[in-house]
Design a protein around this motif. Structure first.
Motif, PDB file in Angstrom:
ATOM      1  N   TRP A   1      -6.874  -4.250  -2.229  1.00  0.00           N
ATOM      2  CA  TRP A   1      -7.286  -3.486  -3.402  1.00  0.00           C
ATOM      3  C   TRP A   1      -8.714  -3.898  -3.711  1.00  0.00           C
ATOM      4  CZ3 TRP A   1      -2.786  -6.123  -2.795  1.00  0.00           C
ATOM      5  CH2 TRP A   1      -1.582  -5.423  -2.897  1.00  0.00           C
TER       6      TRP A   1
ATOM      7  N   TYR B   1       0.824  -1.207   0.000  1.00  0.00           N
ATOM      8  CA  TYR B   1       0.000   0.000   0.000  1.00  0.00           C
ATOM      9  C   TYR B   1       0.859   1.258   0.000  1.00  0.00           C
ATOM     10  CZ  TYR B   1       0.628  -0.759   5.090  1.00  0.00           C
ATOM     11  OH  TYR B   1       1.141  -1.020   6.336  1.00  0.00           O
TER      12      TYR B   1
ATOM     13  N   ALA C   1      -8.175   1.999  -5.540  1.00  0.00           N
ATOM     14  CA  ALA C   1      -8.876   0.758  -5.173  1.00  0.00           C
ATOM     15  C   ALA C   1      -9.276   0.781  -3.700  1.00  0.00           C
ATOM     16  CB  ALA C   1      -8.006  -0.442  -5.481  1.00  0.00           C
TER      17      ALA C   1
ATOM     18  N   VAL D   1      -2.508   0.869 -10.084  1.00  0.00           N
ATOM     19  CA  VAL D   1      -3.509   0.668  -9.041  1.00  0.00           C
ATOM     20  C   VAL D   1      -2.916   1.023  -7.681  1.00  0.00           C
ATOM     21  CG1 VAL D   1      -5.028  -1.012  -7.926  1.00  0.00           C
ATOM     22  CG2 VAL D   1      -4.557  -1.212 -10.367  1.00  0.00           C
ATOM     23  N   GLN D   2      -3.708   1.713  -6.864  1.00  0.00           N
ATOM     24  CA  GLN D   2      -3.304   2.069  -5.503  1.00  0.00           C
ATOM     25  C   GLN D   2      -4.144   1.288  -4.503  1.00  0.00           C
ATOM     26  OE1 GLN D   2      -0.919   4.493  -4.034  1.00  0.00           O
ATOM     27  NE2 GLN D   2      -1.505   3.054  -2.406  1.00  0.00           N
ATOM     28  N   GLY D   3      -3.474   0.571  -3.585  1.00  0.00           N
ATOM     29  CA  GLY D   3      -4.157  -0.159  -2.538  1.00  0.00           C
ATOM     30  C   GLY D   3      -4.064   0.536  -1.199  1.00  0.00           C
TER      31      GLY D   3
END
Length: 529
Positions: A58, A23, A88, A34-36
């Motif tokens: 995510w 993250y 996400a 994509v960002q978790g």
């Protein structure tokens, strides 16, 4: 490729390995960045999660395109790649007819959630894909994957179409498929979604620290049917390394195999059901159906129908053959399987209180001819209490014996082993006993979410053991491991299954060999599916 915001320190011209929770990074997937987010803000009470700080989640990542409009009643279409970072943080939409209360319903619903404690995209952790039961959603807290991720598993759950959007068969749709993909059938759109989710994992999961060549599929009830179809289908050949089928497979001659979640319909039945549905919504063409408001299609069944429903269709494309033929011909993926049932399901009901007359009536409606008397002799009763016990014992044995027989079919054509079980622990705060679905949170190690009553100390202990068996199977294709009671795989001459929950260890699949032999004789007198 992992894109990290961490500043790299260089010493003697060598770059040290930088490890941080994912993250803290924006990861690159084949479809875009994509960002978790952290799965936990603090260590969950009572859970002994040793890697909770590293678990990233995510949510809502699309694995296929919006299924509305022209994409209705089509195989899942490729998602359009994105250039800006996908945030996400929130669960995505759930599909029409899912029946869930945990997410907003919409047709742009083919999305996955991923939980991973990997610190690098190079970690290659084993992966499990969870298929939820009927009425489910990948946003349901019972299917939260952080507890599994804590144990070194990349956990993925996903949504799939159901109801008419998931299973509609029609001659016009068949002609579309024949023209576009050279397949002379239609329907099973939800099953194709399930297969597409497997493919998404193979194509994307390395970015999340998972091993695309080590995917185990797992599900319960309708999700066990999904898992079984993934196991059986030629469209998933070589894509999985194991399958966990919870409350699923049984002897293919057992009539319950047609009526429970794993049941399917012949093509003519599904086609007739589809025609009835189209008539009910005043549509004579697929073009008309594709223009209807989503709400018109958000139905789980048509009123007044009992012989058919929205379910899998034997199409000889997604499904290669009948269950019996698939077993006898050895058509399925040859991978280890773990499967079983709960004590109080599939006809068995905790706290049952029926009269002797009702029990006798049930026997007469289930069996025929001399089998009525023979089953009564094996499961005798003389009053209400004994009648209730006999009814439950008969149905529980039917599950354990039938699952054992399924394993024997499997082993006749496959080299991979099968482990079977019976779950018998009742969670607190409910009165249905060890009922359908009650094992799920224990296997997934997510008792930090309270669904039943307040968990007790024994529940946490049971979850630790259950999850250890499941994690071992996902990692190694074998549930056994250090500190666990030995769980033997099925063998031809041993009629045992594994008790899980209140006790741990081997138990007979029925009270007597004569009961087993009676089921063995009765099943083949019926029609197989």
């Amino acid at each position: 490729m992992l894109v990290s915001t961490t500043n790299f320190a260089w010493t003697l011209g060598l770059a040290p390995v930088v490890r941080a929770a994912l993250y803290d990074t924006v990861i690159q997937t084949p479809n875009g960045p994509v960002q978790g987010y952290p799965a936990f803000n603090s260590s969950p009470a009572h859970m002994n999660l040793t890697n909770w700080r590293d678990v990233t989640v995510w949510k809502g990542i699309p694995f296929a395109a919006d299924t509305s409009g022209e994409n209705r009643f089509r195989p899942p279409q490729n998602v359009t790649a994105w250039n800006t970072t996908f945030d996400a943080k929130n669960y995505g939409l759930s599909c029409p007819s899912s029946g869930t209360t945990y997410a907003t319903i919409g047709e742009d619903c083919l999305n996955v959630n991923v939980w991973s404690a990997a610190n690098s995209s190079d970690d290659k952790l084993p992966v499990v894909m969870w298929s939820y039961p009927a009425g489910g959603s990948n946003a349901d807290p019972r299917f939260d994957g952080a507890g599994m991720a804590d144990k070194g598993i990349v956990f993925v759950n996903y949504n799939y179409r159901t109801g008419p959007t998931g299973w509609l068969v029609s001659p016009e749709l068949t002609q579309e498929n024949l023209a576009s993909i050279n397949v002379n059938s239609s329907g099973n759109w939800g099953m194709l979604d399930q297969f597409a989710a497997v493919q998404w994992i193979r194509d994307n999961i390395a970015s999340f620290g998972g091993d695309p060549d080590h995917i185990t599929v797992m599900g319960q009830s309708a999700g066990s049917a999904a898992t079984y179809h993934i196991l059986n289908s030629p469209l998933t050949k070589g894509k999985i390394v194991g399958a966990i089928i919870q409350s699923g497979v049984r002897d293919p001659y057992d009539p319950l195999a047609t009526s429970l979640a794993e049941g399917y319909q012949t093509y003519d039945v599904s086609e007739a059901y589809g025609a009835s549905f189209m008539e009910s919504v005043n549509c004579s063409t697929v073009a008309c159906l594709r223009q209807l408001p989503m709400e018109t299609l958000d139905v789980s069944a048509m009123p007044g129908t009992t012989s058919a429903s929205w379910k899998a269709t034997l199409d000889y494309y997604c499904m290669p053959d009948t269950y019996l033929n698939t077993l006898e011909l050895g058509l399925a993926n040859d991978v280890p399987v773990m499967t079983g049932n709960t004590k109080d399901e599939n006809g068995a009901s905790y706290g049952l209180n029926i009269t002797l007359a009702t029990y006798l009536s049930d026997l007469n409606s289930t069996y025929a001819g001399d089998y009525v008397n023979r089953f009564f002799a094996e499961y005798p009763a003389n009053d209400s209490a004994s009648a209730s016990a006999a009814e439950n014992a008969q149905f529980t044995d039917r599950s354990t014996v039938g699952t054992h027989f399924w394993a024997q079919y499997w082993l006749s054509k496959k080299t991979s082993p099968v482990w079977t079980y019976l779950w018998d622990h009742a969670p607190p705060g409910q009165t249905a006993g060890a009922a359908h679905m009650t094992e799920i949170q224990y296997t997934q190690n997510n008792l930090y979410n309270v669904y039943y009553g307040q968990w007790e100390d024994e529940d946490y202990q049971i979850a630790t053991t259950m999850n250890a068996y499941w994690v071992n199977f996902i990692k190694h294709g074998n549930p056994n491991g250090e500190g666990l009671v030995q769980w033997d795989s099925v063998s031809p001459n041993v009629t045992k299954t594994q008790e899980l929950g209140n006790n741990w260890g081997p138990m007979p699949i029925a009270s007597s060999s004569s009961q087993i032999e009676l089921f063995k004789e009765w099943f083949p007198t019926l029609s197989a599916i």
